[in-house]
Design a protein around this motif. Structure first.
Motif, PDB file in Angstrom:
ATOM      1  N   UNK A  70       0.858  -1.153   0.067  1.00 37.58           N
ATOM      2  CA  UNK A  70      -0.074   0.025  -0.025  1.00 37.58           C
ATOM      3  C   UNK A  70       0.975   1.375  -0.054  1.00 37.58           C
ATOM      4  N   UNK A  71       0.338   2.295  -0.569  1.00 40.19           N
ATOM      5  CA  UNK A  71       0.870   3.700  -0.571  1.00 40.19           C
ATOM      6  C   UNK A  71      -0.044   4.654   0.109  1.00 40.19           C
ATOM      7  N   UNK A  72       0.625   5.176   1.137  1.00 38.34           N
ATOM      8  CA  UNK A  72      -0.204   6.026   2.085  1.00 38.34           C
ATOM      9  C   UNK A  72      -1.544   5.377   2.563  1.00 38.34           C
ATOM     10  N   UNK A  73      -1.432   4.072   3.178  1.00 37.70           N
ATOM     11  CA  UNK A  73      -2.415   3.169   3.431  1.00 37.70           C
ATOM     12  C   UNK A  73      -1.970   2.831   4.940  1.00 37.70           C
ATOM     13  N   UNK A  74      -2.867   3.013   5.907  1.00 34.39           N
ATOM     14  CA  UNK A  74      -2.766   2.519   7.285  1.00 34.39           C
ATOM     15  C   UNK A  74      -2.250   1.018   7.252  1.00 34.39           C
ATOM     16  N   UNK A  75      -1.337   0.766   8.310  1.00 29.54           N
ATOM     17  CA  UNK A  75      -0.769  -0.826   8.215  1.00 29.54           C
ATOM     18  C   UNK A  75      -1.697  -1.703   8.698  1.00 29.54           C
ATOM     19  N   UNK A  76      -2.779  -1.032   9.508  1.00 33.65           N
ATOM     20  CA  UNK A  76      -3.859  -1.917  10.115  1.00 33.65           C
ATOM     21  C   UNK A  76      -4.701  -2.446   8.924  1.00 33.65           C
ATOM     22  N   UNK A  77      -5.145  -1.499   8.114  1.00 37.03           N
ATOM     23  CA  UNK A  77      -6.260  -1.616   7.209  1.00 37.03           C
ATOM     24  C   UNK A  77      -5.312  -2.884   6.239  1.00 37.03           C
ATOM     25  N   UNK A  78      -4.000  -2.624   5.836  1.00 36.09           N
ATOM     26  CA  UNK A  78      -3.404  -3.595   5.030  1.00 36.09           C
ATOM     27  C   UNK A  78      -3.242  -4.863   5.419  1.00 36.09           C
ATOM     28  N   UNK A  79      -3.008  -5.004   6.893  1.00 34.92           N
ATOM     29  CA  UNK A  79      -3.111  -6.267   7.611  1.00 34.92           C
ATOM     30  C   UNK A  79      -4.398  -7.075   7.619  1.00 34.92           C
ATOM     31  N   UNK A  80      -5.457  -6.306   7.597  1.00 31.56           N
ATOM     32  CA  UNK A  80      -6.925  -6.909   7.519  1.00 31.56           C
ATOM     33  C   UNK A  80      -7.059  -7.508   5.998  1.00 31.56           C
ATOM     34  N   UNK A  81      -6.852  -6.546   5.175  1.00 30.05           N
ATOM     35  CA  UNK A  81      -6.953  -7.017   3.532  1.00 30.05           C
ATOM     36  C   UNK A  81      -5.833  -8.391   3.227  1.00 30.05           C
ATOM     37  N   UNK A  92       7.508  -1.071   0.396  1.00 28.46           N
ATOM     38  CA  UNK A  92       8.142  -0.259  -0.842  1.00 28.46           C
ATOM     39  C   UNK A  92       9.493  -0.153  -0.365  1.00 28.46           C
ATOM     40  N   UNK A  93      10.344  -0.337  -1.259  1.00 33.64           N
ATOM     41  CA  UNK A  93      10.350  -0.851  -2.615  1.00 33.64           C
ATOM     42  C   UNK A  93      10.363  -2.170  -2.817  1.00 33.64           C
ATOM     43  N   UNK A  94       9.666  -2.783  -3.661  1.00 33.95           N
ATOM     44  CA  UNK A  94       9.486  -4.346  -3.854  1.00 33.95           C
ATOM     45  C   UNK A  94      10.045  -4.478  -5.270  1.00 33.95           C
ATOM     46  N   UNK A  95      10.312  -5.627  -5.453  1.00 34.62           N
ATOM     47  CA  UNK A  95      10.742  -6.271  -6.709  1.00 34.62           C
ATOM     48  C   UNK A  95       9.608  -6.811  -7.890  1.00 34.62           C
ATOM     49  N   UNK A  96       9.628  -6.246  -8.898  1.00 31.97           N
ATOM     50  CA  UNK A  96       8.666  -6.870  -9.819  1.00 31.97           C
ATOM     51  C   UNK A  96       9.412  -6.886 -11.257  1.00 31.97           C
ATOM     52  N   UNK A  97       9.664  -8.175 -11.771  1.00 30.45           N
ATOM     53  CA  UNK A  97      10.400  -8.490 -13.174  1.00 30.45           C
ATOM     54  C   UNK A  97      11.749  -7.966 -12.884  1.00 30.45           C
ATOM     55  N   UNK A  98      12.241  -8.297 -11.576  1.00 27.74           N
ATOM     56  CA  UNK A  98      13.855  -7.951 -11.482  1.00 27.74           C
ATOM     57  C   UNK A  98      14.103  -6.504 -10.977  1.00 27.74           C
ATOM     58  N   UNK A  99      13.012  -5.728 -11.212  1.00 30.25           N
ATOM     59  CA  UNK A  99      13.300  -4.389 -10.933  1.00 30.25           C
ATOM     60  C   UNK A  99      12.787  -3.799  -9.688  1.00 30.25           C
ATOM     61  N   UNK A 100      13.480  -2.962  -9.021  1.00 35.53           N
ATOM     62  CA  UNK A 100      12.740  -2.378  -7.708  1.00 35.53           C
ATOM     63  C   UNK A 100      11.788  -1.458  -8.117  1.00 35.53           C
ATOM     64  N   UNK A 101      10.606  -1.330  -7.453  1.00 37.66           N
ATOM     65  CA  UNK A 101       9.560  -0.598  -7.676  1.00 37.66           C
ATOM     66  C   UNK A 101       9.175   0.131  -6.479  1.00 37.66           C
ATOM     67  N   UNK A 102       8.983   1.482  -6.774  1.00 35.60           N
ATOM     68  CA  UNK A 102       8.423   2.325  -5.567  1.00 35.60           C
ATOM     69  C   UNK A 102       9.623   3.142  -4.964  1.00 35.60           C
TER      70      UNK A 102
END
Length: 157
Positions: A70-81, A92-102
């Motif tokens: 999540x971007x600018x989303x509370x950790x509690x909401x992310x944990x529930x989802x 963030x950053x995370x890897x997608x297709x071998x590239x760091x995103x974010x």
């Protein structure tokens, strides 16, 4: 995903405010990146899409490798989802297709995964069995392609 967006069951992420373009998913081979606004309706729609995909294709979504970021989303909401979708929460950053995103491409820390891939390739080769010419060809073809791929997306620090 296209049908869900078309029928207003899933709301993608809008790029550009003046002439918005909605992006709901990006795919390459077996890697999928799903993008949407923060809403429980999106979470329910996403769960339905994943169950339908598994049912129709006979394939299984690997939720152990899936993550919710999540971007600018509370950790509690992310944990529930993440609990509802049976996946883990990523950062963030995370890897997608071998590239760091974010991340900030001007910072050296963002380039560490690219450098790690280069080092892994170098240490995996049995250099003692290669001629000098063979080593140069290998270096130019393999290592250069990794760098060109990364630099085609990001400005070098």
């Amino acid at each position: 995903m296209e049908a869900m967006v078309k029928h207003n069951l899933f709301t993608g992420y809008n790029i550009e405010e003046s002439d918005p373009v909605s992006v709901s998913h990006l795919q390459f081979a077996d890697d999928t990146l799903l993008l949407g606004v923060k809403s429980w309706a999106n979470v329910r729609a996403l769960r339905v899409v994943l169950v339908l995909f598994e049912t129709m294709s006979g394939l299984k979504v690997n939720f152990n490798k899936s993550m919710l970021v999540g971007v600018n989303i509370p950790d509690s909401w992310l944990s529930e989802v993440a609990s509802a979708l049976c996946c883990k929460v990523g950062k963030i950053p995370f890897l997608y297709l071998g590239l760091p995103i974010g991340g900030d491409s001007g910072r050296m820390i963002l380039w560490e995964p690219v450098l790690a891939r280069l080092k892994n390739r170098l240490f995996g080769w049995e250099i003692r069995f290669l001629s000098f010419g063979g080593l140069l060809v290998l270096l130019k073809s393999v290592l250069t392609s990794i760098l060109v791929y990364a630099l085609s997306f990001f400005k070098a620090p």
